[in-house]
Design a protein around this motif. Structure first.
Motif, PDB file in Angstrom:
ATOM      1  N   MET A 293      57.344  36.084  19.163  1.00  0.00           N
ATOM      2  CA  MET A 293      56.050  36.220  19.151  1.00  0.00           C
ATOM      3  C   MET A 293      55.994  37.640  18.369  1.00  0.00           C
ATOM      4  O   MET A 293      56.360  38.536  18.122  1.00  0.00           O
ATOM      5  CB  MET A 293      55.643  37.007  20.754  1.00  0.00           C
ATOM      6  N   ILE A 294      54.718  37.134  17.365  1.00  0.00           N
ATOM      7  CA  ILE A 294      54.282  38.220  16.308  1.00  0.00           C
ATOM      8  C   ILE A 294      52.843  38.820  16.840  1.00  0.00           C
ATOM      9  O   ILE A 294      52.068  38.046  17.026  1.00  0.00           O
ATOM     10  CB  ILE A 294      54.316  38.012  15.051  1.00  0.00           C
ATOM     11  N   LEU A 295      53.012  40.085  16.995  1.00  0.00           N
ATOM     12  CA  LEU A 295      51.682  40.932  17.596  1.00  0.00           C
ATOM     13  C   LEU A 295      50.866  41.470  16.236  1.00  0.00           C
ATOM     14  O   LEU A 295      51.519  41.869  15.305  1.00  0.00           O
ATOM     15  CB  LEU A 295      52.024  42.051  18.355  1.00  0.00           C
ATOM     16  N   VAL A 296      49.630  41.283  16.144  1.00  0.00           N
ATOM     17  CA  VAL A 296      48.915  41.658  15.122  1.00  0.00           C
ATOM     18  C   VAL A 296      47.808  42.615  15.734  1.00  0.00           C
ATOM     19  O   VAL A 296      46.631  41.987  16.485  1.00  0.00           O
ATOM     20  CB  VAL A 296      48.147  40.425  14.323  1.00  0.00           C
ATOM     21  N   THR A 297      47.756  43.648  15.317  1.00  0.00           N
ATOM     22  CA  THR A 297      46.728  44.628  15.742  1.00  0.00           C
ATOM     23  C   THR A 297      45.734  44.763  14.502  1.00  0.00           C
ATOM     24  O   THR A 297      45.795  44.139  13.464  1.00  0.00           O
ATOM     25  CB  THR A 297      47.436  46.029  15.803  1.00  0.00           C
ATOM     26  N   GLY A 298      44.612  45.152  15.019  1.00  0.00           N
ATOM     27  CA  GLY A 298      43.310  45.050  14.023  1.00  0.00           C
ATOM     28  C   GLY A 298      43.180  43.767  13.769  1.00  0.00           C
ATOM     29  O   GLY A 298      42.966  43.349  12.425  1.00  0.00           O
ATOM     30  N   ALA A 299      43.115  42.761  14.764  1.00  0.00           N
ATOM     31  CA  ALA A 299      43.517  41.235  14.383  1.00  0.00           C
ATOM     32  C   ALA A 299      41.791  40.518  13.992  1.00  0.00           C
ATOM     33  O   ALA A 299      41.798  39.753  13.640  1.00  0.00           O
ATOM     34  CB  ALA A 299      43.580  40.575  15.569  1.00  0.00           C
ATOM     35  N   THR A 300      40.872  41.394  14.124  1.00  0.00           N
ATOM     36  CA  THR A 300      39.746  41.008  13.555  1.00  0.00           C
ATOM     37  C   THR A 300      39.045  41.703  12.291  1.00  0.00           C
ATOM     38  O   THR A 300      37.907  41.376  11.931  1.00  0.00           O
ATOM     39  CB  THR A 300      38.382  41.179  14.606  1.00  0.00           C
TER      40      THR A 300
ATOM     41  N   ALA B 117      36.046  37.699  19.857  1.00  0.00           N
ATOM     42  CA  ALA B 117      36.946  37.418  18.634  1.00  0.00           C
ATOM     43  C   ALA B 117      36.958  35.644  18.710  1.00  0.00           C
ATOM     44  O   ALA B 117      37.236  35.008  19.557  1.00  0.00           O
ATOM     45  CB  ALA B 117      38.462  37.860  19.137  1.00  0.00           C
ATOM     46  N   ARG B 118      37.064  35.313  17.391  1.00  0.00           N
ATOM     47  CA  ARG B 118      37.254  33.820  17.226  1.00  0.00           C
ATOM     48  C   ARG B 118      38.674  33.841  16.481  1.00  0.00           C
ATOM     49  O   ARG B 118      38.543  34.404  15.198  1.00  0.00           O
ATOM     50  CB  ARG B 118      36.066  33.593  16.047  1.00  0.00           C
ATOM     51  N   MET B 119      39.443  33.021  16.941  1.00  0.00           N
ATOM     52  CA  MET B 119      40.796  32.999  16.615  1.00  0.00           C
ATOM     53  C   MET B 119      41.095  31.418  16.439  1.00  0.00           C
ATOM     54  O   MET B 119      40.720  30.642  17.182  1.00  0.00           O
ATOM     55  CB  MET B 119      41.728  33.800  17.481  1.00  0.00           C
ATOM     56  N   PRO B 120      42.172  31.258  15.568  1.00  0.00           N
ATOM     57  CA  PRO B 120      42.650  29.889  15.560  1.00  0.00           C
ATOM     58  C   PRO B 120      43.167  29.363  16.757  1.00  0.00           C
ATOM     59  O   PRO B 120      43.680  30.045  17.684  1.00  0.00           O
ATOM     60  CB  PRO B 120      43.676  29.892  14.361  1.00  0.00           C
ATOM     61  N   ALA B 121      43.263  28.007  16.803  1.00  0.00           N
ATOM     62  CA  ALA B 121      43.680  27.563  18.123  1.00  0.00           C
ATOM     63  C   ALA B 121      45.244  27.855  18.264  1.00  0.00           C
ATOM     64  O   ALA B 121      46.222  27.907  17.517  1.00  0.00           O
ATOM     65  CB  ALA B 121      43.732  25.914  18.269  1.00  0.00           C
ATOM     66  N   GLY B 122      45.580  28.221  19.655  1.00  0.00           N
ATOM     67  CA  GLY B 122      46.964  28.519  20.079  1.00  0.00           C
ATOM     68  C   GLY B 122      47.247  30.054  19.783  1.00  0.00           C
ATOM     69  O   GLY B 122      48.452  30.271  20.203  1.00  0.00           O
ATOM     70  N   VAL B 123      46.275  30.708  19.220  1.00  0.00           N
ATOM     71  CA  VAL B 123      46.536  32.016  19.105  1.00  0.00           C
ATOM     72  C   VAL B 123      46.103  32.995  20.328  1.00  0.00           C
ATOM     73  O   VAL B 123      45.232  32.768  21.104  1.00  0.00           O
ATOM     74  CB  VAL B 123      45.712  32.934  18.073  1.00  0.00           C
ATOM     75  N   GLU B 124      47.075  33.745  21.038  1.00  0.00           N
ATOM     76  CA  GLU B 124      46.858  34.719  22.151  1.00  0.00           C
ATOM     77  C   GLU B 124      46.102  35.660  22.023  1.00  0.00           C
ATOM     78  O   GLU B 124      46.387  36.609  20.867  1.00  0.00           O
ATOM     79  CB  GLU B 124      48.306  34.857  22.888  1.00  0.00           C
ATOM     80  N   VAL B 125      44.843  36.098  22.418  1.00  0.00           N
ATOM     81  CA  VAL B 125      44.157  37.253  22.513  1.00  0.00           C
ATOM     82  C   VAL B 125      44.330  37.937  23.562  1.00  0.00           C
ATOM     83  O   VAL B 125      44.133  37.665  24.503  1.00  0.00           O
ATOM     84  CB  VAL B 125      42.681  36.819  22.200  1.00  0.00           C
TER      85      VAL B 125
END
Length: 285
Positions: free
Chosen positions: A1-8, A36-44
């Protein structure tokens, strides 16, 4: 699992997109998950740098994390705390978005904003990579409205040249560092292939758009007023004004080959960025 902060944000959103396209398991942290609009499969997940509990929840189970925590001069301690929380959560690989000039006294207060986070990163046992980008090509997106209206675009740096970098190169380097241990222990200063003036960027846009693009050099007081109107506090405004002044005087001309070292290809030019974002300036899309 890779966490991305500042994801928007400018870099974080592209990091999320690229990781998802690779099939990585991605968790995107934002203060407003509903918007937030994220690609399919991304956990928000919801996360706020001022809310430690939300950060601990976001970090739980992550094996790698992209850290974006500095928005102004008051954020250094918060940045270091985020690194400490990631380490306590057992995150094994950390990639920090920093800034060119960090640790260089010539850059003034702006050069100190990211120091606490960088120092905390180097002091830990987790694998780490630090990214220090120069001025973003996307900063000129703010020129879109005056260009469409036929007005001069604001020029903060005058004759000062900078190694303007395409944000996509920064994001792609972050993705490589998050997924490949060969980047561990590296500090990449990411620039474009040449140092250019704001007037040079305007000339490129003029050629791409097929219309004149004029520049209007702002005074320091005009820059202060513009930054204050954008919502920055006084300390942040003065830090940015100092950095802008340093660039205007020719202090930020550094060009490196670090994009090639990280990605195995040359850095994108400002012309490439402008051609890929042409529709923003024409209003076509």
């Amino acid at each position: 699992m890779i966490l991305v902060t500042g994801a928007t944000g400018t870099i974080g959103s592209e990091v999320v997109r690229q990781l998802a396209a690779r099939g990585e398991k991605v968790r995107a942290m934002t203060r407003n998950p509903g918007g937030a609009r994220m690609p399919a499969g991304v956990e928000v997940v919801r996360g706020d740098f001022l809310d430690q509990e939300s950060l601990e929840v976001a970090l739980e189970g992550a094996t790698a994390a992209f850290l974006v925590a500095v928005l102004g001069p008051a954020d250094g301690g918060r940045d270091a705390r985020l690194v400490e929380l990631a380490r306590a959560a057992g995150v094994g690989r950390l990639v920090k978005l920093s800034s060119i000039g960090t640790g260089d006294p010539a850059y003034g207060p702006f050069g100190t904003w990211h120091l606490p986070g960088e120092e905390a990163l180097r002091a830990g046992e987790a694998e780490w990579t630090i990214l220090r980008p120069s001025s973003f090509a996307s900063n000129t997106l703010g020129w879109a409205e005056p260009i469409r209206a036929g007005r001069p675009v604001p020029d903060m740096t005058g004759e000062g040249r900078q190694g303007v970098v395409d944000p996509r190169d920064v994001s792609e380097t972050a993705v490589e560092a998050l997924t490949d241990s060969r980047h561990s222990g590296r500090t990449y200063t990411l620039t474009g292939p040449e140092a250019i003036r704001a007037a040079d960027q305007a000339a490129v846009l003029a050629a791409v758009l097929g219309r004149p693009v004029r520049t209007l050099t702002l005074t320091p007081d005009q820059i202060r007023a513009q930054l204050t109107a954008s919502g920055l506090d006084e300390a942040a405004v003065e830090g940015v004004v100092g950095g802008v002044g340093f660039a205007r005087e020719g202090g930020n001309t550094l060009v490196t080959d670090d994009v090639r070292q990280a990605l195995g290809r040359p850095a994108r030019t400002y012309r490439e960025w402008a051609e890929d974002h042409r529709q923003v300036f024409t209003g076509e899309g």
